[in-house]
Write a protein that holds these residues in place. Structure first.
Motif, mmCIF file in Angstrom:
data_model
loop_
_atom_site.group_PDB
_atom_site.id
_atom_site.type_symbol
_atom_site.label_atom_id
_atom_site.label_comp_id
_atom_site.label_asym_id
_atom_site.label_seq_id
_atom_site.Cartn_x
_atom_site.Cartn_y
_atom_site.Cartn_z
ATOM 1 N N GLU A 251 0.835 -1.203 0.000
ATOM 2 C CA GLU A 251 0.000 0.000 0.000
ATOM 3 C C GLU A 251 0.871 1.253 0.000
ATOM 4 O O GLU A 251 0.549 2.240 -0.669
ATOM 5 N N ARG A 252 1.961 1.217 0.741
ATOM 6 C CA ARG A 252 2.870 2.371 0.795
ATOM 7 C C ARG A 252 3.485 2.629 -0.585
ATOM 8 O O ARG A 252 3.592 3.779 -1.037
ATOM 9 N N LEU A 253 3.910 1.570 -1.261
ATOM 10 C CA LEU A 253 4.483 1.717 -2.593
ATOM 11 C C LEU A 253 3.441 2.202 -3.588
ATOM 12 O O LEU A 253 3.694 3.109 -4.392
ATOM 13 N N ASN A 254 2.256 1.607 -3.536
ATOM 14 C CA ASN A 254 1.200 1.967 -4.485
ATOM 15 C C ASN A 254 0.799 3.429 -4.365
ATOM 16 O O ASN A 254 0.440 4.071 -5.355
ATOM 17 N N SER A 255 0.851 3.957 -3.157
ATOM 18 C CA SER A 255 0.453 5.359 -2.953
ATOM 19 C C SER A 255 1.366 6.309 -3.713
ATOM 20 O O SER A 255 0.972 7.451 -4.013
ATOM 21 N N GLU A 256 2.594 5.863 -4.030
ATOM 22 C CA GLU A 256 3.550 6.699 -4.759
ATOM 23 C C GLU A 256 3.761 6.217 -6.194
ATOM 24 O O GLU A 256 4.558 6.803 -6.936
ATOM 25 N N GLY A 257 3.087 5.132 -6.582
ATOM 26 C CA GLY A 257 3.262 4.593 -7.928
ATOM 27 C C GLY A 257 4.556 3.816 -8.114
ATOM 28 O O GLY A 257 4.965 3.546 -9.250
ATOM 29 N N ILE A 258 5.207 3.420 -7.009
ATOM 30 C CA ILE A 258 6.485 2.709 -7.089
ATOM 31 C C ILE A 258 6.232 1.219 -7.290
ATOM 32 O O ILE A 258 5.344 0.638 -6.658
#
Length: 399
Positions: A251-258
């Motif tokens: 979820e943390r990665l997805n929030s930044e598109g990483i």
């Protein structure tokens, strides 16, 4: 090998050989057996680890062609490489030198370019390829805030050279490749939060104008190029030692598109100290070996953490036994969930693979159990059999 959820392999850092001929011999001795046991009649993948010396040797066109011919003969392919350990990884004391040379150096940058040059020639058409690498540096090498800031700045500049190199390769060959940065306890990037913060606060602000000036990209084109070519290596052992929940990491990665470049499927040691403390700590002493770093993170009942840079420091601290739980960086076998009075973080692997099955977030899976040679005798098995058991266990979890 190809599975419903992507390509699965194991990392050849389990095999000794820092020179290419020695490592190639290990591959020849083990891979045909492993493939026959797991994927007879089907293509089988190899996660290739090359030390710096081996990467120089394999850059010779004749040697690389010999390797390509051997891969073709045995129906083998390479889609991922491990570029974290630069030098010796067997028959030597590794410890914090696994980070050396770090991303503040030209040596690390040129080594990684060389790995991508080799991978571009090995990578089958239609697949993306990745090289995993260290979390910039080892944090205890930088003793004040100014030195740490300079390390971040220099490391990011060097990683942008890799992003630039990968943009060029994609333009010339059409092959998409990515650098997969692997957070690790006591790295400059220890966990997914620090990785995302670095990506947002250093990589994008420095990288977007760099690529705009070099290629005439728009702001969004430059950002997309960075997101394509610089990704996270999701090492499940490291995530577990940091007490991170796999779902929250994604979820943390997805929030930044990483993006996630690959999952390194690996398991840490875990010790519940709420009962039988003395016996469990005594059991852990048999894992106290002198080759690799075994960082310890202890969690107290109030939710606070105490970190130890290596297992001997944790064992020497009498107050450490007051914690509720220890997690120890060790990369123990996947298919074993307990070691006498000790446990593993196998459940974190199951969580991660379940998330992958629910919504695939990478096409790359690599088993990375490399500590067979330093495990207690009763756990030892012939290496080929050990690798087969590891991969079979993952295949069963994937269904």
């Amino acid at each position: 090998m190809k599975t419903t959820y992507g390509h699965l392999t194991y990392c050849s850092n389990i095999h000794p050989g820092e020179a290419w001929n020695a490592h190639f011999k290990e591959l020849k001795d083990n891979l045909p057996y492993i493939r026959k046991e797991l994927a007879d009649g089907q293509p089988f993948a190899l996660g290739l680890r090359l030390a710096n010396d081996a990467s120089i040797e394999l850059s010779n066109p004749d040697r690389l062609q010999e390797f390509k011919d051997w891969l073709s003969e045995h129906d083998l392919y390479v889609f991922t490489m491990n570029g974290f350990p630069y030098g010796g990884f067997h028959d030597t004391v590794v410890k914090d030198q696994v980070h050396a040379p770090d991303w503040t150096t030209l040596d690390r940058t040129e080594y990684t370019k060389r790995l991508f040059s080799i991978l571009a020639q090995l990578l089958p058409n239609g697949m993306d390829g990745g090289v995993s690498t260290s979390p910039l540096s080892y944090r205890f090498w930088w003793n004040d805030e100014g030195a740490t800031d300079n390390a971040f700045q220099t490391a990011t500049q060097n990683i942008l050279q890799i992003a630039d190199y990968l943009v060029e390769i994609k333009r010339e060959t059409g092959k998409l490749m990515h650098l997969d940065i692997e957070p690790e306890p006591d790295g400059l990037l220890e966990n997914s939060t620090e990785f995302v913060n670095w990506y947002r606060d250093h990589l994008l602000p420095m990288g977007i104008p760099y690529l705009q000036e070099k290629y005439g990209f728009t702001d969004s084109q430059a950002k997309d190029a960075l997101l394509d070519h610089i990704r996270l290596c999701f090492d499940v052992c490291h995530v577990a030692v940091a007490y991170e929940e796999p779902k929250e990491v994604l979820e943390r990665l997805n929030s930044e598109g990483i993006k996630v470049g690959k999952i390194q499927i690996s398991s840490a040691l875990k010790m519940d100290l709420k009962e039988n403390k003395a016996e469990k700590i005594q059991s852990l002493r048999s894992f106290n070996e002198p080759v690799y770093l075994h960082q310890v993170v202890a969690r107290a009942s109030n939710g606070t953490f105490e970190k130890y840079p290596d297992l001997p420091e944790a064992l020497a601290d009498e107050s450490a036994a007051n914690a509720d739980e220890w997690r120890i960086h060790f990369h123990v076998p996947l298919f074993v969930d307990s070691y006498g009075k000790l446990n593993s973080t196998q459940a974190e692997i199951v969580k991660t693979l379940d998330l992958l099955k629910e919504k695939p977030f990478t096409q790359h899976m690599e088993v990375e159990t490399y500590t067979w040679g330093v495990l207690p005798d009763e756990i030892q098995k012939p290496i080929g059999q050990s690798i087969v058991r590891e991969l079979q266990w993952v295949l069963e979890r994937l269904g």
